[in-house]
Enzyme design. Sequence first.
Site, PDB file in Angstrom:
ATOM      1  N   THR A 168       0.792  -6.063  10.203  1.00 33.34           N
ATOM      2  CA  THR A 168       1.476  -6.978   9.292  1.00 33.34           C
ATOM      3  C   THR A 168       2.544  -7.658  10.138  1.00 33.34           C
ATOM      4  O   THR A 168       2.884  -7.150  11.199  1.00 33.34           O
ATOM      5  CB  THR A 168       2.165  -6.189   8.148  1.00 33.34           C
ATOM      6  N   ARG A 196      -9.542  -7.019  -1.769  1.00 37.05           N
ATOM      7  CA  ARG A 196      -8.579  -5.930  -1.571  1.00 37.05           C
ATOM      8  C   ARG A 196      -7.182  -6.494  -1.381  1.00 37.05           C
ATOM      9  O   ARG A 196      -6.970  -7.448  -0.650  1.00 37.05           O
ATOM     10  CB  ARG A 196      -8.973  -5.094  -0.358  1.00 37.05           C
ATOM     11  N   THR A 219       5.476  -2.281   7.316  1.00 32.49           N
ATOM     12  CA  THR A 219       4.162  -2.465   7.921  1.00 32.49           C
ATOM     13  C   THR A 219       3.489  -1.109   8.019  1.00 32.49           C
ATOM     14  O   THR A 219       4.160  -0.074   8.042  1.00 32.49           O
ATOM     15  CB  THR A 219       4.272  -3.105   9.316  1.00 32.49           C
TER      16      THR A 219
END
Length: 308
Positions: A168, A196, A219
């Site tokens: 991320t 998702r 993250t």
Amino acid sequence: MNPIVVVHGGGAGPISKDRKERMHQGIVRAATVGYGILREGGSAVDAVEGAVVALEDDPEFNAGCGSVLNTDGEVEMDASIMDGKDLSVGAVSAVRCIANPIKLARLVMEKTPHCFLTDQGAAQFAAAMGVPEIPGEKLVTEKNKKRLEKEKHEKGAQKTDCEKNLGTVGAVALDFKGNVAYATSTGGIVNKMVGRVGDTPCVGAGGYADNDIGAISTTGHGESILKVNLARLTLFHIEQGKTVEEAADLSLGYMKSRVKGLGGLIVVSKTGDWVAKWTSTSMPWAAAKDGKLHFGIDPDDTAITDLP
């Protein structure tokens, strides 16, 4: 209040030497962009958006043009942004065919009465706002095609504790006026099911910002972060009197022990204290404050240099 911006490029497993250099350049560039906005009097929201756009535009990171692919070989992206001044928030999920999901998330925050738009609704809103649409294949890199094939062979998306599924980008900032903000963006998990949604667009999991406490971007393994509400949990510990470092250790430790989840986070408190912490093997990060740039990837390689 002295401004500060902290950015991260996602929790990860071992990173090769040449990729470390590219990620180092990208993360430093993002922090410099965000800090430059703050030094010129920009808001915390402006700074985190600018920093994350820089990371979305860098194919080394799992966001924007570097996003990993779902089971159909397509890019679906999630992003969120929050203003700690009034708790305004904007989030999007499962968006396709745009270069910078974080810009769309900010438009949701500022141009709609809602907090969260997804999939076709987000696409319709993007078109209404004049956000340029790009062909989906332009977001698909050869590197990520090969990665998907490898993951399909290994059924990688099912390996929920595997570090290769972490990734991320995010930023937190404190501006001259004492306002905080966060922004987080991702392409998700390699070989994920179509539709998702992970932690990134979910406020309280992928990030949170409140002028009374601070700002955080997380993250790691999204399902684990969602289960423990990692962002809000960390800020709760700060509310209870813990330092930013203590709060980060407590929440990351809880996620690891309770649901076996690995990850990382960046935090800035309302007083300007900050930390970058992770339980994954590595996490590219950088922080800019008082004319100094702090950065690192592995636990033992922190460096400090003067900002231009």
